[in-house]
Design an enzyme around this catalytic site. Structure first.
Site, PDB file in Angstrom:
ATOM      1  N   HIS A  88       0.799  -1.364  -0.170  1.00 40.99           N
ATOM      2  CA  HIS A  88       0.159   0.011   0.016  1.00 40.99           C
ATOM      3  C   HIS A  88       0.881   1.234   0.001  1.00 40.99           C
ATOM      4  O   HIS A  88       1.754   1.209   0.988  1.00 40.99           O
ATOM      5  CB  HIS A  88      -0.770  -0.001   1.325  1.00 40.99           C
ATOM      6  CG  HIS A  88      -1.844   1.305   1.356  1.00 40.99           C
ATOM      7  ND1 HIS A  88      -2.880   1.324   0.618  1.00 40.99           N
ATOM      8  CD2 HIS A  88      -1.503   2.474   1.956  1.00 40.99           C
ATOM      9  CE1 HIS A  88      -3.489   2.590   0.792  1.00 40.99           C
ATOM     10  NE2 HIS A  88      -2.456   3.305   1.564  1.00 40.99           N
ATOM     11  N   ASP A 167     -15.580   1.689   6.505  1.00 47.12           N
ATOM     12  CA  ASP A 167     -14.521   2.665   5.899  1.00 47.12           C
ATOM     13  C   ASP A 167     -15.311   3.499   5.047  1.00 47.12           C
ATOM     14  O   ASP A 167     -14.969   4.451   4.744  1.00 47.12           O
ATOM     15  CB  ASP A 167     -13.408   1.777   5.433  1.00 47.12           C
ATOM     16  CG  ASP A 167     -12.315   2.772   4.867  1.00 47.12           C
ATOM     17  OD1 ASP A 167     -11.894   3.695   5.798  1.00 47.12           O
ATOM     18  OD2 ASP A 167     -12.214   2.880   3.776  1.00 47.12           O
ATOM     19  N   ARG A 174     -15.127  11.863   6.722  1.00 48.10           N
ATOM     20  CA  ARG A 174     -13.946  12.394   6.770  1.00 48.10           C
ATOM     21  C   ARG A 174     -13.616  13.667   5.710  1.00 48.10           C
ATOM     22  O   ARG A 174     -12.854  14.608   6.061  1.00 48.10           O
ATOM     23  CB  ARG A 174     -12.827  11.245   6.869  1.00 48.10           C
ATOM     24  CG  ARG A 174     -12.784  10.540   8.057  1.00 48.10           C
ATOM     25  CD  ARG A 174     -11.683   9.357   8.034  1.00 48.10           C
ATOM     26  NE  ARG A 174     -10.311   9.886   7.775  1.00 48.10           N
ATOM     27  CZ  ARG A 174      -9.583   9.137   7.019  1.00 48.10           C
ATOM     28  NH1 ARG A 174      -9.976   7.711   6.550  1.00 48.10           N
ATOM     29  NH2 ARG A 174      -8.274   9.487   6.568  1.00 48.10           N
ATOM     30  N   SER A 189      -8.364   3.040   8.775  1.00 44.87           N
ATOM     31  CA  SER A 189      -8.677   3.250   7.259  1.00 44.87           C
ATOM     32  C   SER A 189      -8.020   2.130   6.463  1.00 44.87           C
ATOM     33  O   SER A 189      -8.507   1.173   5.900  1.00 44.87           O
ATOM     34  CB  SER A 189      -8.940   4.200   6.753  1.00 44.87           C
ATOM     35  OG  SER A 189      -9.422   4.301   5.229  1.00 44.87           O
ATOM     36  N   LYS A 193      -8.910  -2.392   6.130  1.00 45.73           N
ATOM     37  CA  LYS A 193      -8.920  -2.967   4.562  1.00 45.73           C
ATOM     38  C   LYS A 193      -7.875  -4.118   4.501  1.00 45.73           C
ATOM     39  O   LYS A 193      -8.244  -4.941   3.713  1.00 45.73           O
ATOM     40  CB  LYS A 193      -8.920  -1.980   3.453  1.00 45.73           C
ATOM     41  CG  LYS A 193     -10.102  -1.092   3.502  1.00 45.73           C
ATOM     42  CD  LYS A 193     -10.159   0.033   2.324  1.00 45.73           C
ATOM     43  CE  LYS A 193      -9.226   1.413   2.781  1.00 45.73           C
ATOM     44  NZ  LYS A 193      -9.195   2.535   2.329  1.00 45.73           N
TER      45      LYS A 193
END
Length: 456
Positions: A88, A167, A174, A189, A193
């Site tokens: 990520h 989320d 947000r 968040s 995931k």
């Protein structure tokens, strides 16, 4: 410390956090369940997010929030013998790393269910890049993902409806309440995931610099440590690379042109900095999950898969598995092809010239991305359409000696002309000076290891 009372009202929960209290795991569960059931109003969710943004959360609160979000929907399960890994990135300019990295890892025998996102503001999204390829379908069911992993070894898809529904609600609010940059909310968040993906190992590419969410190394390190801590405590072997995000990664910025550059990387002839980041991130993953004995042996294996064509074959197979015709996939992955035979080329290409003799000291990725965004390459709010053909090819490299009048960038655009304001913004992105002032800085500043005893 608050009492462990599941019947506490939502206003009381908000007040507790607003007044700098610590929420118990049961209270956090009540909040998350209220979010996904609709029992808590959007205004109350926004108030809680702002209270978290203002008062922060302890490590225990952050972990509890991450766990409850992860458990708010389905979790992916895989055959026990599979080595399931993912990466990520916190986002940047020219960040196309996922496109060569996923198939390179698959070529090493890993399974890579890469659940990616779309671009927002100046950062590009992996899904947007891949949708430059005609036929590529990022929407795959859980069963289709499992089949692609079985057959190919990697896929790059959007978030399914059943994974971490909390989320989706929280992220939208947000964004509307200016609480995106909260450390516990970012951590929960991202890690919720990735935890729901059922991973063996996860490497995070946390960016710092002008074109990153966090501008300085210390702030990025705080985020990386929070992510690594939460990931490991949820049972995912997690490490983080801290990498610079000042100049763009590689020589291309924009959706279609970045796909072209990723394909060049998969053919063993990509830009050095892109190839370096792919091999470093892949090498860390292979060593973290003990596929490789050391980081160096992991990096060498990734580099070999890029050079010998095995990663390219996996990418081609992934394209076909996700909806691209076999003929188009074969052509894109052939050694000598015109990529724009298949991907749309912008109507106009405009080259800008270097304005002084000297050396390239800097290229401001943020300034470049902001102009491309205005030309249609990016979106301001979720759901907006983008122009995949808009982009830039950078024709010079950092440290290179250049002469006045030499072309340094080629802009792909569909508007008839670049405005004087856009040209000025682009020219300001290029910094020319004396060569003895150039200092080459490594892309990767440090690595936060999952086994760091100071983290826990």
């Amino acid at each position: 410390m608050s009492s462990n009372d599941n019947t506490i009202s939502f206003p009381e929960l908000i007040k507790l956090k607003r007044d700098d209290g610590q929420l118990s795991p049961a209270e956090i569960r009540t909040f998350v369940q209220g979010v996904i059931s609709g029992a808590i109003q959007d205004t109350q969710i926004g108030a809680m997010l702002m209270a978290i943004w203002q008062k922060n959360m302890t490590d225990e609160e952050t972990l509890a929030l991450t766990r409850e979000m992860m458990n708010s929907g389905d979790k992916l399960e895989w055959p026990e013998e599979w080595l399931v890994v993912d990466k990520h990135s916190t986002g940047g300019v020219g960040d196309k790393i996922s496109l060569p990295l996923a198939p390179a890892l698959a070529a090493c025998g890993c399974k890579v269910p890469m659940i990616s996102g779309r671009g927002l503001a100046h950062t590009g999204g992996t899904l947007d890049k891949l949708e430059s390829i005609p036929g590529f379908n990022v929407n795959q069911s859980v069963q289709q993902v499992k089949q692609i992993l079985q057959d190919v070894g990697c896929c790059i898809v959007g978030q399914t409806e059943s994974l971490v529904p909390a989320d989706r609600v929280l992220y939208t609010i947000r964004d509307a309440t200016s609480t995106v940059d909260s450390l516990p909310l970012i951590t929960s968040s991202i890690i919720s995931k990735k935890g729901a993906e059922g991973l063996s190992a996860l490497v995070l590419d946390v960016k710092f610099g002008r074109a990153a969410l966090y501008k300085d190394l210390d702030s990025a390190r705080n985020l990386a440590q929070s992510l690594v801590k939460a990931g490991n405590r949820l049972g995912v072997k997690t490490g983080a690379v801290l990498s610079r995000m000042d100049a763009p990664i590689g020589q291309s910025v924009g959706n279609a042109v970045e796909v072209c550059e990723a394909l060049e990387c998969l053919k063993g002839r990509g830009p050095d900095d892109l190839t370096e980041l792919v091999t470093i991130l892949g090498g860390h993953l292979l060593s973290m999950c003990r596929h490789s004995c050391t980081l160096e042996s992991g990096k060498k294996e990734i580099a070999q898969k890029l050079k010998n064509g095995e990663a390219l074959k996996k990418f081609q197979a992934m394209l076909v598995a996700q909806g691209v015709s076999a003929d188009v996939a074969r052509s894109l992955c052939s050694d000598d092809t015109d990529y724009f035979q298949h991907m749309r080329r912008a109507a106009h290409q405009t080259e800008l010239k270097v304005q002084d003799d000297g050396a390239v000291l800097d290229i401001d990725g943020l300034a470049l991305a902001e102009v491309l965004h205005k030309l249609g390459a990016g979106r301001t709010k979720s759901g907006e359409k983008i122009d995949h053909s808009v982009g830039a090819e950078i024709l010079v490299k950092m440290g290179q000696r250049v002469q006045k009048g030499e072309s340094w960038i080629r802009i792909h655009h569909n508007s008839p002309d670049l405005s004087s304001h856009q040209c000025s913004g682009l020219q300001k992105a290029l910094v020319i000076g004396s060569h003895n002032k150039y200092k080459a800085l490594p892309r990767v500043a440090e690595f936060i290891h999952p086994n760091n005893p100071n983290m826990f």
